[in-house]
Scaffold this motif. Structure first.
Motif, PDB file in Angstrom:
ATOM      1  N   GLU A   1      -0.532  12.929   0.688  1.00 54.01           N
ATOM      2  CA  GLU A   1       0.680  12.350   0.092  1.00 54.01           C
ATOM      3  C   GLU A   1       1.028  11.017   0.743  1.00 54.01           C
ATOM      4  O   GLU A   1       1.435  10.071   0.053  1.00 54.01           O
ATOM      5  CB  GLU A   1       1.853  13.323   0.216  1.00 54.01           C
ATOM      6  N   LEU A   2       0.879  10.927   2.059  1.00 53.42           N
ATOM      7  CA  LEU A   2       1.131   9.658   2.756  1.00 53.42           C
ATOM      8  C   LEU A   2       0.185   8.568   2.276  1.00 53.42           C
ATOM      9  O   LEU A   2       0.582   7.414   2.107  1.00 53.42           O
ATOM     10  CB  LEU A   2       1.007   9.836   4.267  1.00 53.42           C
ATOM     11  N   GLY A   3      -1.071   8.924   2.058  1.00 56.16           N
ATOM     12  CA  GLY A   3      -2.039   7.958   1.545  1.00 56.16           C
ATOM     13  C   GLY A   3      -1.658   7.439   0.173  1.00 56.16           C
ATOM     14  O   GLY A   3      -1.749   6.237  -0.091  1.00 56.16           O
ATOM     15  N   HIS A   4      -1.219   8.340  -0.701  1.00 59.58           N
ATOM     16  CA  HIS A   4      -0.777   7.913  -2.034  1.00 59.58           C
ATOM     17  C   HIS A   4       0.452   7.012  -1.933  1.00 59.58           C
ATOM     18  O   HIS A   4       0.549   6.001  -2.627  1.00 59.58           O
ATOM     19  CB  HIS A   4      -0.494   9.129  -2.923  1.00 59.58           C
ATOM     20  N   ARG A   5       1.357   7.377  -1.057  1.00 56.29           N
ATOM     21  CA  ARG A   5       2.571   6.582  -0.855  1.00 56.29           C
ATOM     22  C   ARG A   5       2.230   5.183  -0.328  1.00 56.29           C
ATOM     23  O   ARG A   5       2.794   4.191  -0.763  1.00 56.29           O
ATOM     24  CB  ARG A   5       3.512   7.303   0.115  1.00 56.29           C
ATOM     25  N   PHE A   6       1.286   5.096   0.612  1.00 56.55           N
ATOM     26  CA  PHE A   6       0.862   3.814   1.166  1.00 56.55           C
ATOM     27  C   PHE A   6       0.322   2.910   0.057  1.00 56.55           C
ATOM     28  O   PHE A   6       0.707   1.742  -0.056  1.00 56.55           O
ATOM     29  CB  PHE A   6      -0.194   4.036   2.251  1.00 56.55           C
TER      30      PHE A   6
ATOM     31  N   ILE B   1      10.559  -1.052   1.051  1.00 59.28           N
ATOM     32  CA  ILE B   1       9.301  -0.509   1.544  1.00 59.28           C
ATOM     33  C   ILE B   1       9.613   0.555   2.588  1.00 59.28           C
ATOM     34  O   ILE B   1      10.583   0.439   3.339  1.00 59.28           O
ATOM     35  CB  ILE B   1       8.394  -1.617   2.116  1.00 59.28           C
ATOM     36  N   ASP B   2       8.816   1.607   2.586  1.00 63.11           N
ATOM     37  CA  ASP B   2       8.950   2.640   3.599  1.00 63.11           C
ATOM     38  C   ASP B   2       8.778   1.954   4.953  1.00 63.11           C
ATOM     39  O   ASP B   2       7.775   1.269   5.173  1.00 63.11           O
ATOM     40  CB  ASP B   2       7.854   3.688   3.368  1.00 63.11           C
TER      41      ASP B   2
ATOM     42  N   ALA C   1      -8.930   2.989   5.483  1.00 63.40           N
ATOM     43  CA  ALA C   1      -8.689   4.182   6.315  1.00 63.40           C
ATOM     44  C   ALA C   1      -8.207   5.347   5.465  1.00 63.40           C
ATOM     45  O   ALA C   1      -8.634   6.492   5.658  1.00 63.40           O
ATOM     46  CB  ALA C   1      -7.674   3.860   7.410  1.00 63.40           C
ATOM     47  N   TRP C   2      -7.324   5.047   4.532  1.00 67.93           N
ATOM     48  CA  TRP C   2      -6.779   6.108   3.687  1.00 67.93           C
ATOM     49  C   TRP C   2      -7.844   6.657   2.746  1.00 67.93           C
ATOM     50  O   TRP C   2      -7.875   7.855   2.452  1.00 67.93           O
ATOM     51  CB  TRP C   2      -5.561   5.578   2.924  1.00 67.93           C
ATOM     52  N   GLU C   3      -8.745   5.792   2.290  1.00 65.76           N
ATOM     53  CA  GLU C   3      -9.862   6.235   1.455  1.00 65.76           C
ATOM     54  C   GLU C   3     -10.788   7.152   2.243  1.00 65.76           C
ATOM     55  O   GLU C   3     -11.228   8.197   1.754  1.00 65.76           O
ATOM     56  CB  GLU C   3     -10.630   5.015   0.948  1.00 65.76           C
ATOM     57  N   ALA C   4     -11.082   6.779   3.474  1.00 59.56           N
ATOM     58  CA  ALA C   4     -11.952   7.609   4.331  1.00 59.56           C
ATOM     59  C   ALA C   4     -11.291   8.963   4.619  1.00 59.56           C
ATOM     60  O   ALA C   4     -11.965   9.994   4.652  1.00 59.56           O
ATOM     61  CB  ALA C   4     -12.267   6.877   5.629  1.00 59.56           C
TER      62      ALA C   4
END
Length: 139
Positions: free
Chosen positions: A88-93, A105-106, A128-131
């Motif tokens: 969820e954090l990755g999607h939010r980023f 922005i968060d 990083a989020w993709e990995a």
């Protein structure tokens, strides 16, 4: 409009210099990799997942300060979180990077605000989020 120099402010550079979660992780249960063929950035992560909790996470990156900063931030945010929260954090980023410059922005992602106007550098920040997503979905 943001300028390229706006990217390399103190907050971004401090994140990029954070080496607290870099290197190989003995006993890793999951691994993920991502590359940006346009600039040559390469990033890998290893994590210890004690379902559903990410107990430990480490990264190695060969690339720009943006990729290093994003990996350091990502690791600090997802360690000791559940895999669901991490995704969820990755999607939010990613959503934050695509938002208009005027949108709030968060605060956790504030260092990457300038990327909203410099589209060509967003890929560096999302490696990083993709990995992480690859590691959690594929092991």
């Amino acid at each position: 409009m943001s300028r390229p120099n706006d990217l390399y402010h103190a907050q971004m550079l401090n994140l990029a210099a954070d080496r607290s979660r870099t290197g190989h992780l003995d006993g890793a249960t999951h691994h993920g990799e991502a590359r940006n063929p346009l600039c040559g950035d390469r990033l890998s992560i290893e994590l210890l997942l004690e379902t559903p909790m990410i107990e430990l996470i480490r990264f190695e990156v060969r690339g720009c300060a943006i990729a290093r900063a994003s990996a350091a931030l990502m690791c600090s945010l997802v360690e000791l979180q559940t895999d669901r929260i991490a995704l969820e954090l990755g999607h939010r980023f990613r959503e934050e990077l695509e938002s208009p410059e005027s949108a709030p922005i968060d605060p956790r992602f504030d260092a990457f605000r300038a990327l909203r106007q410099i589209r060509s550098r967003r890929r560096c920040a999302t490696l990083a989020w993709e990995a992480l997503e690859q590691a959690l979905e594929g092991g």
